[in-house]
Scaffold this motif. Structure first.
Motif, PDB file in Angstrom:
ATOM      1  N   ASP A 173       8.850  18.169  10.933  1.00 15.73           N
ATOM      2  CA  ASP A 173       7.541  18.811  10.823  1.00 15.73           C
ATOM      3  C   ASP A 173       6.571  17.916  10.062  1.00 15.73           C
ATOM      4  OD1 ASP A 173       8.504  21.054  12.123  1.00 15.73           O
ATOM      5  OD2 ASP A 173       9.136  22.014  10.243  1.00 15.73           O
ATOM      6  N   PRO A 174       5.335  17.846  10.487  1.00 18.42           N
ATOM      7  CA  PRO A 174       4.328  17.079   9.740  1.00 18.42           C
ATOM      8  C   PRO A 174       3.973  17.798   8.452  1.00 18.42           C
ATOM      9  CG  PRO A 174       3.291  18.243  11.551  1.00 18.42           C
ATOM     10  CD  PRO A 174       4.771  18.457  11.707  1.00 18.42           C
ATOM     11  N   PRO A 175       3.394  17.108   7.504  1.00 16.85           N
ATOM     12  CA  PRO A 175       3.019  17.758   6.247  1.00 16.85           C
ATOM     13  C   PRO A 175       1.879  18.750   6.443  1.00 16.85           C
ATOM     14  CG  PRO A 175       2.209  15.510   6.308  1.00 16.85           C
ATOM     15  CD  PRO A 175       3.083  15.672   7.505  1.00 16.85           C
ATOM     16  N   VAL A 176       1.758  19.661   5.500  1.00 19.49           N
ATOM     17  CA  VAL A 176       0.692  20.663   5.530  1.00 19.49           C
ATOM     18  C   VAL A 176      -0.601  20.017   5.042  1.00 19.49           C
ATOM     19  CG1 VAL A 176      -0.080  22.877   4.597  1.00 19.49           C
ATOM     20  CG2 VAL A 176       2.331  22.520   5.160  1.00 19.49           C
ATOM     21  N   ASN A 177      -1.682  20.268   5.749  1.00 17.94           N
ATOM     22  CA  ASN A 177      -2.972  19.715   5.348  1.00 17.94           C
ATOM     23  C   ASN A 177      -3.456  20.364   4.056  1.00 17.94           C
ATOM     24  OD1 ASN A 177      -3.689  17.811   7.485  1.00 17.94           O
ATOM     25  ND2 ASN A 177      -3.767  19.611   8.835  1.00 17.94           N
ATOM     26  N   PRO A 178      -4.104  19.607   3.182  1.00 17.13           N
ATOM     27  CA  PRO A 178      -4.655  20.198   1.959  1.00 17.13           C
ATOM     28  C   PRO A 178      -5.799  21.149   2.277  1.00 17.13           C
ATOM     29  CG  PRO A 178      -5.393  17.933   2.202  1.00 17.13           C
ATOM     30  CD  PRO A 178      -4.382  18.156   3.283  1.00 17.13           C
ATOM     31  N   HIS A 179      -6.078  22.041   1.342  1.00 23.60           N
ATOM     32  CA  HIS A 179      -7.048  23.101   1.623  1.00 23.60           C
ATOM     33  C   HIS A 179      -8.464  22.558   1.794  1.00 23.60           C
ATOM     34  CE1 HIS A 179      -9.251  23.377  -2.256  1.00 23.60           C
ATOM     35  NE2 HIS A 179      -8.163  22.802  -2.721  1.00 23.60           N
ATOM     36  N   LYS A 195       4.590   8.360  12.682  1.00 23.92           N
ATOM     37  CA  LYS A 195       5.611   7.677  13.484  1.00 23.92           C
ATOM     38  C   LYS A 195       7.009   8.183  13.120  1.00 23.92           C
ATOM     39  CE  LYS A 195       2.982   3.379  14.073  1.00 23.92           C
ATOM     40  NZ  LYS A 195       2.948   1.915  13.802  1.00 23.92           N
ATOM     41  N   PHE A 196       7.219   8.378  11.846  1.00 22.92           N
ATOM     42  CA  PHE A 196       8.514   8.900  11.393  1.00 22.92           C
ATOM     43  C   PHE A 196       8.752  10.312  11.929  1.00 22.92           C
ATOM     44  CE2 PHE A 196      10.132  11.766   7.960  1.00 22.92           C
ATOM     45  CZ  PHE A 196      11.481  11.487   8.104  1.00 22.92           C
ATOM     46  N   LEU A 224      12.113  10.489   0.604  1.00 22.46           N
ATOM     47  CA  LEU A 224      13.354   9.727   0.672  1.00 22.46           C
ATOM     48  C   LEU A 224      13.828   9.577   2.115  1.00 22.46           C
ATOM     49  CD1 LEU A 224      15.516   8.404  -1.144  1.00 22.46           C
ATOM     50  CD2 LEU A 224      16.726  10.589  -1.132  1.00 22.46           C
ATOM     51  N   ALA A 225      13.658  10.618   2.918  1.00 20.63           N
ATOM     52  CA  ALA A 225      14.065  10.555   4.323  1.00 20.63           C
ATOM     53  C   ALA A 225      13.249   9.502   5.080  1.00 20.63           C
ATOM     54  CB  ALA A 225      13.911  11.928   4.965  1.00 20.63           C
ATOM     55  N   TYR A 226      11.957   9.431   4.815  1.00 18.68           N
ATOM     56  CA  TYR A 226      11.136   8.406   5.467  1.00 18.68           C
ATOM     57  C   TYR A 226      11.607   7.010   5.073  1.00 18.68           C
ATOM     58  CZ  TYR A 226       7.265   5.277   6.460  1.00 18.68           C
ATOM     59  OH  TYR A 226       6.514   4.212   6.912  1.00 18.68           O
ATOM     60  N   ALA A 227      11.863   6.796   3.780  1.00 18.09           N
ATOM     61  CA  ALA A 227      12.264   5.471   3.309  1.00 18.09           C
ATOM     62  C   ALA A 227      13.553   5.020   3.989  1.00 18.09           C
ATOM     63  CB  ALA A 227      12.425   5.488   1.794  1.00 18.09           C
ATOM     64  N   ARG A 228      14.494   5.911   4.150  1.00 22.99           N
ATOM     65  CA  ARG A 228      15.745   5.544   4.811  1.00 22.99           C
ATOM     66  C   ARG A 228      15.524   5.260   6.293  1.00 22.99           C
ATOM     67  NH1 ARG A 228      19.590  10.136   1.878  1.00 22.99           N
ATOM     68  NH2 ARG A 228      19.795   9.029  -0.128  1.00 22.99           N
ATOM     69  N   TRP A 229      14.657   6.031   6.909  1.00 19.80           N
ATOM     70  CA  TRP A 229      14.348   5.784   8.322  1.00 19.80           C
ATOM     71  C   TRP A 229      13.744   4.390   8.507  1.00 19.80           C
ATOM     72  CZ3 TRP A 229       9.304   5.143  10.258  1.00 19.80           C
ATOM     73  CH2 TRP A 229       9.209   5.058  11.654  1.00 19.80           C
ATOM     74  N   ALA A 230      12.964   3.933   7.536  1.00 17.27           N
ATOM     75  CA  ALA A 230      12.314   2.623   7.609  1.00 17.27           C
ATOM     76  C   ALA A 230      13.207   1.507   7.081  1.00 17.27           C
ATOM     77  CB  ALA A 230      11.003   2.654   6.826  1.00 17.27           C
ATOM     78  N   ASN A 231      14.502   1.785   6.842  1.00 18.94           N
ATOM     79  CA  ASN A 231      15.451   0.807   6.291  1.00 18.94           C
ATOM     80  C   ASN A 231      15.028   0.323   4.904  1.00 18.94           C
ATOM     81  OD1 ASN A 231      17.198   0.839   8.539  1.00 18.94           O
ATOM     82  ND2 ASN A 231      15.898  -0.635   9.623  1.00 18.94           N
ATOM     83  N   TYR A 254       0.844  -1.194   0.000  1.00 15.10           N
ATOM     84  CA  TYR A 254       0.000   0.000   0.000  1.00 15.10           C
ATOM     85  C   TYR A 254       0.884   1.251   0.000  1.00 15.10           C
ATOM     86  CZ  TYR A 254      -3.141  -3.579   1.901  1.00 15.10           C
ATOM     87  OH  TYR A 254      -3.851  -4.748   2.116  1.00 15.10           O
ATOM     88  N   GLU A 255       0.271   2.350  -0.324  1.00 14.56           N
ATOM     89  CA  GLU A 255       0.965   3.630  -0.204  1.00 14.56           C
ATOM     90  C   GLU A 255       1.200   3.940   1.275  1.00 14.56           C
ATOM     91  OE1 GLU A 255      -1.127   5.797  -4.073  1.00 14.56           O
ATOM     92  OE2 GLU A 255      -2.208   5.557  -2.176  1.00 14.56           O
ATOM     93  N   VAL A 256       2.268   4.681   1.569  1.00 13.97           N
ATOM     94  CA  VAL A 256       2.574   5.066   2.948  1.00 13.97           C
ATOM     95  C   VAL A 256       1.433   5.941   3.464  1.00 13.97           C
ATOM     96  CG1 VAL A 256       4.169   6.331   4.439  1.00 13.97           C
ATOM     97  CG2 VAL A 256       5.049   4.910   2.572  1.00 13.97           C
ATOM     98  N   THR A 257       0.957   5.623   4.642  1.00 16.91           N
ATOM     99  CA  THR A 257      -0.223   6.297   5.192  1.00 16.91           C
ATOM    100  C   THR A 257       0.171   7.429   6.137  1.00 16.91           C
ATOM    101  OG1 THR A 257      -0.352   4.787   7.081  1.00 16.91           O
ATOM    102  CG2 THR A 257      -1.508   4.131   5.049  1.00 16.91           C
ATOM    103  N   ASN A 258      -0.834   8.224   6.506  1.00 13.01           N
ATOM    104  CA  ASN A 258      -0.619   9.296   7.484  1.00 13.01           C
ATOM    105  C   ASN A 258      -0.136   8.726   8.816  1.00 13.01           C
ATOM    106  OD1 ASN A 258      -1.401  11.437   5.802  1.00 13.01           O
ATOM    107  ND2 ASN A 258      -3.573  11.144   6.289  1.00 13.01           N
ATOM    108  N   GLU A 259      -0.671   7.591   9.186  1.00 10.27           N
ATOM    109  CA  GLU A 259      -0.285   6.968  10.452  1.00 10.27           C
ATOM    110  C   GLU A 259       1.191   6.572  10.442  1.00 10.27           C
ATOM    111  OE1 GLU A 259      -2.071   3.440  13.309  1.00 10.27           O
ATOM    112  OE2 GLU A 259      -2.172   3.210  11.121  1.00 10.27           O
ATOM    113  N   GLN A 260       1.640   5.968   9.368  1.00 13.11           N
ATOM    114  CA  GLN A 260       3.047   5.570   9.274  1.00 13.11           C
ATOM    115  C   GLN A 260       3.970   6.791   9.241  1.00 13.11           C
ATOM    116  OE1 GLN A 260       2.340   3.162   5.709  1.00 13.11           O
ATOM    117  NE2 GLN A 260       3.094   1.350   6.813  1.00 13.11           N
ATOM    118  N   TYR A 261       3.563   7.808   8.513  1.00 12.18           N
ATOM    119  CA  TYR A 261       4.420   8.992   8.408  1.00 12.18           C
ATOM    120  C   TYR A 261       4.486   9.740   9.737  1.00 12.18           C
ATOM    121  CZ  TYR A 261       6.800  12.838   6.054  1.00 12.18           C
ATOM    122  OH  TYR A 261       7.732  13.765   5.662  1.00 12.18           O
TER     123      TYR A 261
END
Length: 487
Positions: free
Chosen positions: A296-302, A288-289, A325-332, A279-286
């Motif tokens: 900083d968390p991502p900006v919410n869409p309008h 944790k990162f 890319l930073a998330y992918a490296r954090w998750a090995n 699956y695509e990386v979810t808000n929940e997984q991101y």
């Protein structure tokens, strides 16, 4: 008077310092001032009037020009004994007359030559300043040239041939960030010349290649590597910081000759076995990162000010390539390559054919989240999975892949976006139409593209998410699998 004429020892007192030989002919005697033949208009003439030389007449052999002084005549041995001249008789003073040169010896008047010096001109100040500036520039340029000659360190370029995609090149133990080329080679520039360098080429899932090379300045040194695939026995599906499915090794057909020019030509690509996120990386997984790394968390869409906080199972969107890319490296893990993403989405190994959409060659908006106003939870469209069991590759969110926007091998296409400044986004999003959701569709996007607080339109990076991949024989993954099996 007659005795003087017959005496060879007599001297003409009007011509001093003249020595004549005994046998030389004597010139006629000058008449006295009382003589009737004396021409008073020519008092300084050495001859009587009747004996003056005629300029046009030929010279006589026995005549002398008594105006010539300091003349020394040749003498013989008989003249060895000098006879002192008799006392000079005083002559009555005559009125000085201007000297008249004989007509036979005209001389040009001597004119004193004078050279007038040109007036001196002062050099203007601007000329001094200009000259000084030019001299300064010349000296500075000379200093730069000398410095360049002294410090110039010629380098050579290493060209690695036949390395698997994604290979890293280490020189003397340091990763030199080799630049992949369109023909599959990897270039490493700026290596110090005339020294032996230890080269190691590494890629997860492949046997490493090591060698030593030495190149001359300006040379392109080529090495051809052989990196066989390591034998692994992966599971079909694993949980490795999220569910992942296996894509076995083997060839597949990449590209499409019947659609956009940047998808051509279709060509065969050989890939090793790898895992890709189901699956695509979810808000929940991101989240944790972000909590683990204090980012900083991502900006919410309008359209939803609480999208990130209130929808844990929806795909994370609105982040840049660097953040993904930073998330992918954090998750090995890492971001999938463009080839890995397309194979997982389009290839049917049993039929050995390519699919235009993950489910087949017929478009069907009911099989993916398309023509919508917002994303949905991942994994909701079971009819839209690919052959390998990967979800949401035709809708919900577009996805960053680890690739620069380049033309395919053997393509002659020219595009100003080709190069190292633009990345590639794959797949469709929740607003996409069928044509933009095809498995071969490529979209060039600047890597810094992301949602910003001032964005008020969905036509921005709020449409882009990502998923991760990892080689099946990755060392960290292998260690993780061994630990889970022991449990």
């Amino acid at each position: 008077m007659d005795e003087k004429k017959n005496n060879p020892r007599d001297f003409d007192l009007t011509t001093p310092n003249i020595r004549l030989p005994h046998n030389a002919a004597r010139p006629p005697e000058r008449p006295s001032p009382q003589s009737d033949d004396f021409d008073r208009d020519s008092a300084n003439t050495p001859y009587p009037k009747e004996q003056r030389p005629n300029p046009s007449a030929p010279p006589r052999s026995n005549s002398f020009d008594l105006t010539m002084v300091n003349l020394t005549m040749p003498h013989t041995d008989e003249d060895e004994e000098e006879i002192p001249p008799p006392p000079r008789q005083q002559q009555p003073l005559a009125k000085p007359q201007p000297a008249i040169r004989p007509a036979s010896r005209p001389t040009a008047p001597v004119v004193a030559a004078t050279t007038a010096l040109p007036p001196q001109r002062r050099v203007p100040v601007w000329a001094w300043l200009l000259g000084g500036g030019v001299a300064t520039i010349i000296l500075a340029a000379a200093a730069v040239v000398v410095y360049w000659v002294v410090t110039y360190d010629p380098a050579f370029t290493l060209k690695v041939i036949n390395a698997p995609p994604g290979s890293r090149v280490f020189v003397d133990g340091i990763d030199r960030n080799g630049v992949p080329q369109a023909d599959g080679t990897v270039l490493v520039k700026g290596l110090k010349a005339d020294e032996q360098r230890e080269i190691r080429v590494a890629r997860d899932g492949y046997k490493e290649w090591t060698t030593a090379v030495e190149g001359a300045g300006g040379e392109v040194k080529e090495i051809r590597v052989s990196m066989p695939l390591l034998v692994v026995e992966p599971d079909a599906e694993i949980d490795y910081n999220g569910r992942m499915v296996l894509v076995p090794d083997g060839p597949f057909e990449m590209g499409d000759d019947s659609h956009n020019p940047d998808e051509r030509p279709m060509h065969t690509v050989e890939l090793p076995a790898y895992y890709i996120d189901k699956y695509e990386v979810t808000n929940e997984q991101y989240k944790k990162f972000c909590d683990a790394t204090n980012c900083d968390p991502p900006v919410n869409p309008h359209w939803d000010p609480q999208y990130y906080e209130s929808n844990p199972r929806m795909p994370v969107i609105g982040i840049s390539f660097a953040e993904a890319l930073a998330y992918a490296r954090w998750a090995n893990k890492r971001l999938p390559t463009e080839q890995e993403w397309e194979k997982a989405a389009s290839w049917d190994p049993r039929a050995r054919e390519k699919r235009q959409w993950p489910w087949g060659n017929q478009s069907d908006p009911e099989r993916a989240n398309m023509f919508s106003e917002h994303p949905t939870d991942v994994g909701q469209y079971l009819g839209g999975v690919s052959f390998y069991g990967v979800h949401d590759m035709a809708g919900n969110a577009r996805e960053w892949v680890d690739a620069f926007y380049q033309r395919y091998p053997e393509s002659t296409l020219s595009d100003p976006n080709f190069g190292k400044n633009v990345r590639v986004v794959r797949g469709g999003d929740f607003r996409a139409k069928e044509n933009n959701s095809r498995t071969t569709k490529r979209t060039p996007i600047p890597p810094e593209f992301k949602t910003k607080p001032e964005d008020t339109s969905t036509l921005n990076s709020s449409l882009i998410g990502f998923r991760c991949a990892v080689l099946a024989n990755d060392q960290k993954l292998q260690a993780f699998r061994q630990q889970t099996r022991k449990k």
